[in-house]
Design an enzyme around this catalytic site. Sequence first.
Site, PDB file in Angstrom:
ATOM      1  N   TYR A  42      54.439 -36.621 -66.201  1.00 19.77           N
ATOM      2  CA  TYR A  42      54.912 -36.524 -64.820  1.00 19.77           C
ATOM      3  C   TYR A  42      54.163 -37.459 -63.880  1.00 19.77           C
ATOM      4  O   TYR A  42      54.722 -37.880 -62.863  1.00 19.77           O
ATOM      5  CB  TYR A  42      54.868 -35.069 -64.342  1.00 19.77           C
ATOM      6  N   GLN A  78      69.764 -32.004 -58.518  1.00 20.88           N
ATOM      7  CA  GLN A  78      69.033 -31.663 -59.732  1.00 20.88           C
ATOM      8  C   GLN A  78      67.857 -32.612 -59.951  1.00 20.88           C
ATOM      9  O   GLN A  78      67.027 -32.388 -60.825  1.00 20.88           O
ATOM     10  CB  GLN A  78      69.962 -31.738 -60.953  1.00 20.88           C
ATOM     11  N   CYS A 123      43.310 -25.180 -58.040  1.00 19.21           N
ATOM     12  CA  CYS A 123      44.271 -24.754 -57.024  1.00 19.21           C
ATOM     13  C   CYS A 123      43.537 -24.626 -55.686  1.00 19.21           C
ATOM     14  O   CYS A 123      42.471 -24.000 -55.621  1.00 19.21           O
ATOM     15  CB  CYS A 123      44.874 -23.414 -57.428  1.00 19.21           C
ATOM     16  N   GLY A 131      77.314 -37.738 -60.388  1.00 18.37           N
ATOM     17  CA  GLY A 131      76.314 -38.193 -61.343  1.00 18.37           C
ATOM     18  C   GLY A 131      75.727 -37.118 -62.227  1.00 18.37           C
ATOM     19  O   GLY A 131      74.541 -37.175 -62.560  1.00 18.37           O
ATOM     20  N   HIS A 162      65.673 -28.162 -58.785  1.00 19.87           N
ATOM     21  CA  HIS A 162      64.781 -28.285 -59.936  1.00 19.87           C
ATOM     22  C   HIS A 162      63.364 -28.683 -59.536  1.00 19.87           C
ATOM     23  O   HIS A 162      62.591 -29.143 -60.379  1.00 19.87           O
ATOM     24  CB  HIS A 162      65.340 -29.284 -60.942  1.00 19.87           C
TER      25      HIS A 162
END
Length: 232
Positions: free
Chosen positions: A53, A88, A133, A172, A106
């Site tokens: 990611y 999305q 965190c 798309g 998402h």
Amino acid sequence: MARIVILTGAGISAESGIRTFRASDGLWEEHRIEDVATPEGFARNPELVHRFYNARRAAAAAAAPNAAHQALAALEADGRHTVLVVTQNVDDLHERAGTQNLIHMHGTLAGALCAGCGHRWPAPTQMQVTDPCPACGKPKTRPDIVWFGEMPYRMEEIWAALRQADLFVSIGTSGNVYPAAGFVADAMHAGVPTLELNLDPSAGTRMFDAARHGPATQVVPGWVHEMLARDR
């Protein structure tokens, strides 16, 4: 004033250089989706998931909105229709094009999430397994992305908008990933007219009242131009 709900998928960002996931080979950027897009994959190898990611985040930052993103932003800005874009996609190309009424069902690459306490905060460019965190201090940072097997965000709001819409447009999308693939059926059952704009016919193309196929940078601006010209 028509209420238009627009679903966008990977196909709208493909011409900006954001590669699409192809379910036919089970790979996403040469990785198995089970390894990089599931809670189980993150539990097995969080380092791999963060590297994946981080690379997607860099690729999205280097991309630019294309004519399809810009056309949808222009439709909203025109003000003669109420436009809700449900995407999305996890990139920020809609925002950078100017779209304001937007739901990332998402999640987004721009967000970080604590797997321990559920706290959310803006993601840094590079995320690491050891990142604490900000709320609870535990090193349970993950991308704020909805993975396979998890419930997409704001679904009740999306379903309510679909039921109240005057038009549903899907742009798309492959029509293979639920619950988004079921939006056309939800709209149909509510009596809402439906339109597909896609490079190729989707898995659910027969359910749409009308369809136009071709590159997003051509068919989306063409449709928006017709909408704006018709309403003058």
